[in-house]
Design a protein around this motif. Sequence first.
Motif, PDB file in Angstrom:
ATOM      1  N   LEU A 120       1.512  30.125  22.379  1.00 24.98           N
ATOM      2  CA  LEU A 120       0.300  29.701  21.689  1.00 24.98           C
ATOM      3  C   LEU A 120       0.279  30.222  20.259  1.00 24.98           C
ATOM      4  O   LEU A 120       0.000  29.473  19.317  1.00 24.98           O
ATOM      5  N   TRP A 121       0.569  31.493  20.089  1.00 25.07           N
ATOM      6  CA  TRP A 121       0.533  32.095  18.759  1.00 25.07           C
ATOM      7  C   TRP A 121       1.676  31.596  17.882  1.00 25.07           C
ATOM      8  O   TRP A 121       1.509  31.402  16.677  1.00 25.07           O
ATOM      9  N   ALA A 122       2.840  31.376  18.466  1.00 21.39           N
ATOM     10  CA  ALA A 122       4.014  30.983  17.680  1.00 21.39           C
ATOM     11  C   ALA A 122       3.941  29.545  17.209  1.00 21.39           C
ATOM     12  O   ALA A 122       4.693  29.158  16.309  1.00 21.39           O
ATOM     13  N   GLY A 123       3.069  28.726  17.794  1.00 19.63           N
ATOM     14  CA  GLY A 123       3.029  27.321  17.435  1.00 19.63           C
ATOM     15  C   GLY A 123       2.703  27.048  15.986  1.00 19.63           C
ATOM     16  O   GLY A 123       2.955  25.956  15.485  1.00 19.63           O
ATOM     17  N   ALA A 124       2.146  28.020  15.272  1.00 24.85           N
ATOM     18  CA  ALA A 124       1.769  27.797  13.881  1.00 24.85           C
ATOM     19  C   ALA A 124       2.979  27.716  12.959  1.00 24.85           C
ATOM     20  O   ALA A 124       2.949  27.000  11.957  1.00 24.85           O
ATOM     21  N   ASP A 125       4.054  28.430  13.291  1.00 23.62           N
ATOM     22  CA  ASP A 125       5.195  28.453  12.369  1.00 23.62           C
ATOM     23  C   ASP A 125       6.541  28.297  13.053  1.00 23.62           C
ATOM     24  O   ASP A 125       7.574  28.412  12.387  1.00 23.62           O
ATOM     25  N   ARG A 126       6.560  28.010  14.364  1.00 22.13           N
ATOM     26  CA  ARG A 126       7.823  27.823  15.068  1.00 22.13           C
ATOM     27  C   ARG A 126       7.540  26.993  16.324  1.00 22.13           C
ATOM     28  O   ARG A 126       6.386  26.733  16.640  1.00 22.13           O
ATOM     29  N   PRO A 127       8.596  26.574  17.056  1.00 24.59           N
ATOM     30  CA  PRO A 127       8.343  25.766  18.258  1.00 24.59           C
ATOM     31  C   PRO A 127       7.432  26.469  19.239  1.00 24.59           C
ATOM     32  O   PRO A 127       7.602  27.643  19.555  1.00 24.59           O
ATOM     33  N   GLY A 128       6.454  25.768  19.734  1.00 22.66           N
ATOM     34  CA  GLY A 128       5.460  26.310  20.654  1.00 22.66           C
ATOM     35  C   GLY A 128       4.175  25.524  20.526  1.00 22.66           C
ATOM     36  O   GLY A 128       4.176  24.360  20.110  1.00 22.66           O
ATOM     37  N   GLY A 129       3.063  26.128  20.878  1.00 21.55           N
ATOM     38  CA  GLY A 129       1.784  25.457  20.737  1.00 21.55           C
ATOM     39  C   GLY A 129       1.049  25.333  22.053  1.00 21.55           C
ATOM     40  O   GLY A 129       1.442  25.899  23.085  1.00 21.55           O
ATOM     41  N   ALA A 130      -0.045  24.576  22.022  1.00 20.89           N
ATOM     42  CA  ALA A 130      -0.954  24.512  23.158  1.00 20.89           C
ATOM     43  C   ALA A 130      -0.328  23.836  24.377  1.00 20.89           C
ATOM     44  O   ALA A 130      -0.552  24.270  25.510  1.00 20.89           O
ATOM     45  N   PHE A 131       0.437  22.779  24.169  1.00 24.86           N
ATOM     46  CA  PHE A 131       0.996  22.056  25.311  1.00 24.86           C
ATOM     47  C   PHE A 131       2.001  22.921  26.066  1.00 24.86           C
ATOM     48  O   PHE A 131       1.985  22.993  27.302  1.00 24.86           O
ATOM     49  N   GLN A 132       2.887  23.586  25.343  1.00 27.53           N
ATOM     50  CA  GLN A 132       3.860  24.456  25.998  1.00 27.53           C
ATOM     51  C   GLN A 132       3.187  25.655  26.649  1.00 27.53           C
ATOM     52  O   GLN A 132       3.505  26.021  27.783  1.00 27.53           O
ATOM     53  N   ALA A 133       2.247  26.277  25.929  1.00 29.15           N
ATOM     54  CA  ALA A 133       1.540  27.430  26.489  1.00 29.15           C
ATOM     55  C   ALA A 133       0.722  27.026  27.708  1.00 29.15           C
ATOM     56  O   ALA A 133       0.658  27.760  28.708  1.00 29.15           O
ATOM     57  N   GLY A 134       0.078  25.862  27.653  1.00 32.64           N
ATOM     58  CA  GLY A 134      -0.702  25.390  28.793  1.00 32.64           C
ATOM     59  C   GLY A 134       0.153  25.116  30.007  1.00 32.64           C
ATOM     60  O   GLY A 134      -0.252  25.405  31.145  1.00 32.64           O
ATOM     61  N   ALA A 135       1.363  24.571  29.787  1.00 32.33           N
ATOM     62  CA  ALA A 135       2.264  24.306  30.912  1.00 32.33           C
ATOM     63  C   ALA A 135       2.710  25.605  31.580  1.00 32.33           C
ATOM     64  O   ALA A 135       2.757  25.707  32.812  1.00 32.33           O
ATOM     65  N   VAL A 136       3.035  26.619  30.772  1.00 31.87           N
ATOM     66  CA  VAL A 136       3.438  27.912  31.335  1.00 31.87           C
ATOM     67  C   VAL A 136       2.263  28.563  32.062  1.00 31.87           C
ATOM     68  O   VAL A 136       2.426  29.145  33.140  1.00 31.87           O
TER      69      VAL A 136
END
Length: 233
Positions: A120-136
Amino acid sequence: MSRLSGFFSVLLPCAVFVLVLGGAIWTIAGNQVATGLPDLLTANLKRSGVEHPVTAVLLNFRGYDTLLEIGVLVIAGVTGVSMAKTASLEDPGFRTADPLLYALQRWFVPLMLVLAGYLLWAGADRPGGAFQAGAVLAATGVLMRLGGLPMAFLRPGFLLRAGLALGFGVFLIVAVASAVVGDAFLAYPSGVIHALILIIETALTFSIAMILLALFVSAPVNEALDPDEGNPP
């Protein structure tokens, strides 16, 4: 006569929809294909509020698409919950009493929670974000449910409804507020873009996790016996 009128009452809206859709496809097909989109994205990346181009597109430049996608996920989650055959999605009868799974929970649940927070935190400047964090996070919930840990938020009530609609609701509130105090719908006010995107992504993470987990636990259980495990066919 009534059947014929009913047939035409369905045929007419379908024909209108096909014509409108065909006209839209024809218009789009005749437009010139844009070739400078990567350069345009790079030139406007700083004003997006984030440093990763995918996050900039999903939550700023093409926020409409993401908002509608979350709306579709909410509808899918509500539909899955409404079709569940158990009175409570947190049904103890569907838990797995496996000592190995209990042992794995002690190690994997904390690690997966940390991983979800990092994505969630890394999605701002690298691969990641809400969809990946939500899936995990949803996978963490699946592991917890199979291991028999109490999950009261899966019982029908306020927590379940709020969890399903949280992401879409926060996204929509920010979009409307930005239209009131800013220039347009989903046009975030300058100076608070990064903070608003982080708030939206945080809400989306919990909502996506709740939707995926609700779809998992509301799925029908296959009680068929497996001959390969020595059970009678």
